[in-house]
Motif scaffolding. Structure first.
Motif, PDB file in Angstrom:
ATOM      1  N   ALA A   1       8.669  75.970   9.036  1.00  0.00           N
ATOM      2  CA  ALA A   1       8.554  76.799  10.239  1.00  0.00           C
ATOM      3  C   ALA A   1       8.235  75.956  11.467  1.00  0.00           C
ATOM      4  CB  ALA A   1       7.479  77.862  10.035  1.00  0.00           C
ATOM      5  N   VAL A   2       7.377  74.959  11.304  1.00  0.00           N
ATOM      6  CA  VAL A   2       7.058  74.066  12.421  1.00  0.00           C
ATOM      7  C   VAL A   2       8.301  73.354  12.908  1.00  0.00           C
ATOM      8  CG1 VAL A   2       5.798  71.986  13.078  1.00  0.00           C
ATOM      9  CG2 VAL A   2       4.643  73.793  11.794  1.00  0.00           C
TER      10      VAL A   2
ATOM     11  N   GLY B   1      11.282  74.420  12.580  1.00  0.00           N
ATOM     12  CA  GLY B   1      12.158  75.412  13.213  1.00  0.00           C
ATOM     13  C   GLY B   1      11.744  75.729  14.640  1.00  0.00           C
ATOM     14  N   LEU B   2      10.444  75.924  14.853  1.00  0.00           N
ATOM     15  CA  LEU B   2       9.952  76.190  16.200  1.00  0.00           C
ATOM     16  C   LEU B   2      10.189  74.999  17.119  1.00  0.00           C
ATOM     17  CD1 LEU B   2       6.614  78.044  15.366  1.00  0.00           C
ATOM     18  CD2 LEU B   2       8.782  79.050  16.154  1.00  0.00           C
ATOM     19  N   ALA B   3       9.973  73.813  16.552  1.00  0.00           N
ATOM     20  CA  ALA B   3      10.214  72.619  17.370  1.00  0.00           C
ATOM     21  C   ALA B   3      11.674  72.520  17.752  1.00  0.00           C
ATOM     22  CB  ALA B   3       9.763  71.374  16.600  1.00  0.00           C
TER      23      ALA B   3
ATOM     24  N   LEU C   1      13.756  75.060  18.122  1.00  0.00           N
ATOM     25  CA  LEU C   1      14.010  76.058  19.176  1.00  0.00           C
ATOM     26  C   LEU C   1      13.477  75.590  20.524  1.00  0.00           C
ATOM     27  CD1 LEU C   1      13.212  79.357  17.221  1.00  0.00           C
ATOM     28  CD2 LEU C   1      15.456  78.423  17.830  1.00  0.00           C
ATOM     29  N   ALA C   2      12.302  75.017  20.499  1.00  0.00           N
ATOM     30  CA  ALA C   2      11.740  74.513  21.762  1.00  0.00           C
ATOM     31  C   ALA C   2      12.590  73.405  22.342  1.00  0.00           C
ATOM     32  CB  ALA C   2      10.310  74.028  21.526  1.00  0.00           C
TER      33      ALA C   2
ATOM     34  N   TYR D   1      15.488  74.625  24.580  1.00  0.00           N
ATOM     35  CA  TYR D   1      15.212  75.237  25.886  1.00  0.00           C
ATOM     36  C   TYR D   1      15.680  74.371  27.046  1.00  0.00           C
ATOM     37  CZ  TYR D   1      12.698  77.336  29.779  1.00  0.00           C
ATOM     38  OH  TYR D   1      12.377  77.891  31.000  1.00  0.00           O
TER      39      TYR D   1
END
Length: 863
Positions: free
Chosen positions: A69-70, A72-74, A76-77, A80
Motif C-alpha cells: 500500500a505504501v 501504491g500511495l507513493a 499515486l503521489a 501528481y
C-alpha cells in the motif's frame, strides 16, 4: 558543452527547418517531462528491488499488504506532478531553435511570418528579399539537447541509489532465495512450493550379499531396467514439493498397487535451526516381489519412473553325497551337498523309525536332533559334512528312515531322498554292558515295558558271584533297579534311562567314558559358539573348557595305556600324535575365531574332531599279533632304506677320493715337465686340494674299502629278499618296486666289484627310488588288510598321512621313507662332479687372487 546536430545534408530550407523543429520539440518535451516522471520511476525501482530481494515472502501478510500500500500511495503521489506538463508551442520551438543556433533577428520566425499592414508589390518584394537573406543564415541549422536541470533538484544524487538497488536485486532474483514480482500480491499459502528433491534406492535382502542400488544416481539415469533380487526393499524420499506426491507400483500384468507414505513423524528429517521454512519430507517404502514399474506422481505430473526386473529366489536343493556311514569313533557321519542361489539358512537331518511301534506304546524319547553344517557361502564347493555322536540316543542300533531338509532365508524348503539304514550304535564288548544297553533300549522305546525290564535286571543279579567281576557294577545295577521301581512319571523314567547308559559305559570303559563325553560336549560348544558368531570372551571360555577336557582325556588315555601294554599308542594314520600338535592346533583355532576368519576356524575344528575320532577308534580296535608283525616289517624296510642311503653316500665319497688322487697325479706330472728346480716345491694351490687328507689311502686300502662296500651291498640285497618273503607269508604281495630295487642293488654290487664308483652311485640311487615306491604300496596293502576300521574316510586322508592337519610334517614312530627328499640321479651326480673339478682347477691357478681363493675354500669347507 552542448553538441548540436547539423543537418547539412538536407536540401531545401523547408526540409531543414521541419526536421529541426521536430528534434527541438522532442528535446523540450523530455526536458519538461523527465523531472515530473522521475519520482514515479524511483518508486517503481524501489518496488522492483523489494520484490526481487524476496522481502515480501518474508513478511507477515499484514506487513506485506502495508508495504504494498505504501508503494501504491507513493506511486499515486508521484503521478501528481505530471499534471503540470505542457506541450511546447510552435513559436516556443522556433525561439528555442534560434536561441540554440544563436541566430539574431529571428530568421526562423521570419520564414513563417507575414508583414503587417496593407501589402503592396514593393512591400512584398522587400519581404521576400528579407526572407531570402534570413534563409541564408539557416544553412547550418541544428537542434538543441534537453536540459532537465535534475541535479539542481537532487543535488545528493539519491536517484543513483535506486538504480544501483535495481541492478543488484535483478541479479539476486536468479538465486535460490530470490523473489518474484508477484510475491507482493500473493498470500503465503499461495506461494509456489519448493521444487522436490527425490532420493530413491533399492536395498536387496541381507542374505544375498548384494549392495544397495541408488536409482536417482547420475550413473543410473540411463539404465532402462534395474535387476534386483526378489524381496528387495524399495525406498523413496521426497523432500519439498507440494506434499501430495503419490507412489504406485504396476506389475507386468497391469495390476497397480499404491505404496502409502510412512508416518510423517518417523519420516521427518531434522533441519537446521536457522532454516526459516523447513521442507516437507515424505517417505515411501515397499517390497519388490515381481517385475514391474514404479511411478512417482504429483497431481497429474510424473516426477519419476523406474522399471525393475526381479530375479526370483529359487528354492534350495539338497542331496546325499555317498551313503551315510559310521565314523571311526562310532559317530554318525553325513556327506551331502546343498545348492542355493544365495546359500541355505538352515539344514537338518530328519529321522523316523523304519519299523512301526506296537499299538499303545509309550516312547520316552522322540527323534534325534541333528542340525547340519552349511557349506561356506561363496565357496567353490557346496559339499559339506556333519558328524555327530548319536550312539547315546535310544534309537541307536534300530532301522531308521533318514531325510535331509534345507531351508533358505526366503523360507523355501527342500528335502532329499529318504534312505533307510541302521543308526550307528556304540559297540560294547562286555556282555554285561550289552545286556544293560538292551534293557535301556526296551525301556526308552516303550515305558510300558518297565515290568519286563525289572525282571531282566533281576535275572542278571540273580548270581552276582558268577556274573560280576567287579562288585561295584553289581551295586550300580541294584541301585538302578531300586530307582526304576520308584519311578512314577516319564521324567523319572528318562533319568533312569540316562543312568543305565552311565552304568554300561562304566562297565565297558571305566572313567574314560566320562572324559570322552566331556570332550565331545566341549567340542560341540565351541563349534556352536563359532557358528553363532559369539564374542571373543565366549570363545575364550569355550576354548578353555575344550583344553581342560582334552587334557583330561589324554591323561586318562595315557593311564589306560600304562595299564595295558598291548593297547595301541596315540597315532593318527600310522603317525605319532603328540599333545604339542593338539595344543598348537587349538591355539590356531582360537586365533582364527577371534580374528574373524570363522570359516577356517570351523574347518580346523572339524579336522581336530576327525583326529580325536580316529584316536578313539584306534583305542577301541585291537591290533592283534598281525599288527605287530606289520610294524616289524615296516621297521625292517626302514632299516634297509637307511643303510642303502648310507652306502650310496660312502660310495660317492670313495669315488671322489679316487678322482682326487688321479687329479693330484696329473698335477705332479705337469709340474715335473715344466721345471726341474721346483720339483720339490708344492705346486700353487696344491696344499689347498679339497680332497687331500692327512694320510692318503694306498691302492690296497682303497681296494679293501671297495670290497667292503660290495659285500655290504650284497647283504642289503639278501635282506631285501628276506623282507619280500616275510611279506608274502603275511598274505601281502610285494610290488614291482621291490623287484626293481633288487636288480639295481645287484648292478651296484657288480659295479663296485669292477671299481666303477660313479656307475655304482647311479644304481644305488635307482634302488632307493624303487624301495620308496615299494614302501608306499606296502603301506596301502597294510591299511587294506586292517579291514573297514573307521570307514572310507581314512582312505581319503592317506595321501596326507605324513602331515598333520595344519600341513606340517609329523613325527613318525615308524621308518622315514624320505618321500620329501629327492635322491640325486646320475645326471645330478655328474653335474656335481664337474663343479668340484672346476673349483679344483681354479684353486690350482697361481694367478688367482687371494679373495677368490678364500671364497673357493669356503665353498669346499676347507676352513
Amino acid at each position: 558543452m552542448t553538441q548540436r546536430p547539423i543537418f547539412s545534408d538536407v536540401r531545401g530550407l523547408a526540409g531543414r527547418l521541419a526536421m529541426s523543429r521536430v528534434a527541438t520539440r522532442i528535446s523540450m518535451m523530455v526536458e519538461r517531462g523527465w523531472p515530473l516522471l522521475l519520482p514515479l520511476i524511483v518508486v517503481a525501482c524501489l518496488f522492483l528491488s523489494a520484490s526481487w530481494f524476496g522481502i515480501f515472502p518474508r513478511l507477515p501478510n499484514v506487513a506485506r499488504i502495508g508495504l504494498v500500500a505504501v508503494f501504491g500511495l507513493a506511486g499515486l503521489a508521484a503521478l501528481y506532478p505530471l499534471r503540470f506538463f505542457r506541450m511546447p508551442g510552435a513559436a516556443e520551438v522556433d525561439r528555442r531553435i534560434e536561441a540554440a543556433n544563436k541566430l539574431p533577428h529571428s530568421p526562423v520566425q521570419v520564414q513563417s511570418d507575414r508583414p503587417s499592414g496593407q501589402e503592396s508589390s514593393f512591400s512584398q518584394a522587400l519581404w521576400r528579399e528579407h526572407q531570402k537573406r534570413m534563409a541564408g543564415k539557416l544553412d547550418s541549422l541544428g537542434a538543441d539537447l534537453p536540459r532537465t536541470r535534475v541535479p539542481e533538484r537532487d543535488p545528493w544524487g539519491l536517484r543513483a541509489v535506486a538504480a544501483l538497488l535495481l541492478v543488484t536485486a535483478f541479479a539476486f532474483s536468479f538465486g535460490p532465495t530470490g523473489g518474484r514480482l508477484s510475491d507482493g500480491f500473493r498470500a503465503h499459502g499461495m506461494l509456489d512450493t519448493v521444487p522436490p528433491r527425490i532420493d530413491a534406492w533399492v536395498t536387496p535382502p541381507t542374505y544375498t550379499g548384494k549392495p544397495p542400488i541408488f536409482l536417482t544416481a547420475d550413473a543410473n539415469q540411463a539404465t532402462p531396467t534395474f535387476q534386483v533380487p526378489e524381496g528387495s526393499d524399495v525406498s523413496l524420499r521426497v523432500t519439498g514439493g507440494s506434499g501430495e506426491e503419490t507412489l504406485a507400483y504396476a506389475d507386468k500384468d497391469g495390476n497397480t498397487r499404491a505404496i502409502d507414505p510412512a508416518d510423517p513423524q518417523a519420516a521427518a528429517v531434522a533441519k537446521p535451526a536457522a532454516s526459516p521454512a523447513p521442507s516437507k519430507v515424505r517417505q515411501f517404502t515397499g517390497k519388490l516381489t515381481g517385475d514391474g514399474t514404479l511411478t512417482l506422481k504429483s497431481g497429474g505430473d510424473q516426477l519419476g519412473r523406474w522399471a525393475f526386473a526381479v530375479s526370483p529366489d529359487k528354492p534350495p536343493r539338497i542331496r546325499f553325497v555317498g551313503e551315510p556311514k559310521r565314523a571311526a569313533n562310532g559317530a554318525f557321519e553325513l556327506n551331502y551337498q546343498i545348492d542355493d542361489d544365495y546359500g541355505a539358512a538352515t539344514a537338518k537331518a530328519v529321522f523316523a523309525l523304519a519299523d512301526p511301534q506296537a499299538p499303545g506304546a509309550r516312547p520316552l524319547y522322540g527323534a534325534p536332533d541333528m542340525p547340519l553344517t552349511l557349506p561356506r557361502r561363496g565357496g567353490k564347493s557346496n559339499a559339506a559334512r556333519t558328524t555327530k555322536d548319536l550312539t547315546e540316543h535310544v534309537w541307536a542300533g534300530n532301522s531308521i528312515k533318514l531325510t535331509l531338509v534345507a531351508t533358505d532365508d526366503a523360507g523355501h524348503t527342500a528335502s532329499s531322498e529318504t534312505k533307510t539304514l541302521v543308526m550307528p550304535e556304540r559297540p560294547f564288548g562286555n556282555p554285561l554292558a550289552r545286556a544293560i544297553i538292551e534293557q535301556r533300549r526296551l525301556l526308552a522305546l516303550d515305558a510300558n515295558a518297565k515290568p519286563r525290564v525289572l525282571d531282566l535286571m533281576d535275572a542278571i543279579t540273580l548270581r552276582p558271584e558268577d556274573t560280576f567281576d567287579n562288585m561295584a557294577h553289581y551295586l550300580a545295577i541294584m541301585s538302578a533297579m531300586s530307582r526304576l521301581k520308584l519311578a512314577g512319571n516319564d521324567d523319572q523314567l528318562r533319568d533312569e534311562v540316562a543312568y543305565l547308559w552311565e552304568i554300561a559305559l562304566g562297565i565297558e570303559e571305566g572313567n574314560l567314558s566320562a572324559a570322552e563325553k566331556r570332550l565331545r560336549q566341549a567340542q560341540q560348544a565351541l563349534q556352536d559358539a563359532i557358528k553363532n558368531g559369539a564374542s571373543d570372551a565366549e570363545i575364550e571360555k569355550a576354548m578353555k573348557e575344550l583344553r581342560e577336557a582334552m587334557n583330561q582325556f589324554l591323561r586318562e588315555f595315557a593311564e589306560r595305556a600304562k595299564q595295558n601294554p598291548n593297547a595301541p599308542r596315540m597315532q593318527q594314520n600310522g603317525q605319532e600324535l603328540r599333545q604339542s600338535d593338539i595344543d598348537r592346533m587349538m591355539d590356531q583355532i582360537e586365533n582364527l575365531a577371534k580374528s574373524g576368519d570363522r570359516d577356517k576356524a570351523q574347518q580346523l575344528l572339524s579336522q581336530l574332531q576327525d583326529m580325536m575320532n580316529n584316536l578313539q577308534a584306534g583305542r577301541q580296535q585291537q591290533g592283534g599279533e598281525q599288527d605287530s608283525q606289520m610294524r616289524q616289517q615296516m621297521d625292517k624296510l626302514g632299516e634297509i632304506l637307511r643303510r642303502q642311503q648310507e652306502m650310496m653316500n660312502d660310495t660317492f665319497r670313495m669315488d671322489q677320493m679316487q678322482r682326487g688322487e688321479r687329479q693330484r697325479g696329473e698335477n705332479r706330472d705337469e709340474q715335473l715337465g715344466q721345471g726341474g728346480g721346483d720339483q720339490n716345491k708344492p705346486g700353487a694351490g696344491q696344499d689347498r686340494d679339497p680332497l687331500a687328507g692327512p694320510k692318503p689311502m694306498t691302492p690296497q686300502e682303497f681296494a679293501d674299502a671297495l670290497k667292503q662296500l660290495q659285500e655290504g651291498q650284497g647283504q642289503l640285497k639278501s635282506d631285501l629278499e628276506q623282507l619280500k618273503k616275510g611279506l608274502e607269508g603275511m598274505g601281502m604281495e610285494p610290488n614291482e618296486g621291490f623287484g626293481e630295487a633288487g636288480k639295481s642293488m645287484g648292478s651296484a654290487e657288480q659295479a663296485l666289484g669292477e671299481g666303477q664308483g660313479d656307475e655304482a652311485v647311479g644304481h644305488q640311487g635307482r634302488a632307493l627310488e624303487a624301495l620308496r615306491k615299494g614302501a608306499k604300496d606296502m603301506m596301502k596293502q597294510m591299511q587294506a588288510m586292517q579291514g573297514d576300521r573307521g570307514g572310507s574316510q581314512e582312505g581319503g586322508r592317506q595321501q596326507n598321512a605324513d602331515r598333520d592337519p595344519l600341513g606340517r610334517p609329523r613325527a613318525s614312530e615308524g621308518p622315514d621313507f624320505g618321500d620329501s627328499v629327492k635322491v640325486p640321479d646320475e645326471i645330478d651326480v655328474q653335474r656335481a662332479r664337474q663343479i668340484l673339478e672346476a673349483i679344483r682347477k681354479r684353486l690350482g691357478n697361481a694367478l688367482s687372487p687371494d679373495i677368490e681363493r678364500s671364497y673357493l675354500e669356503r665353498l669346499l669347507e676347507l676352513k
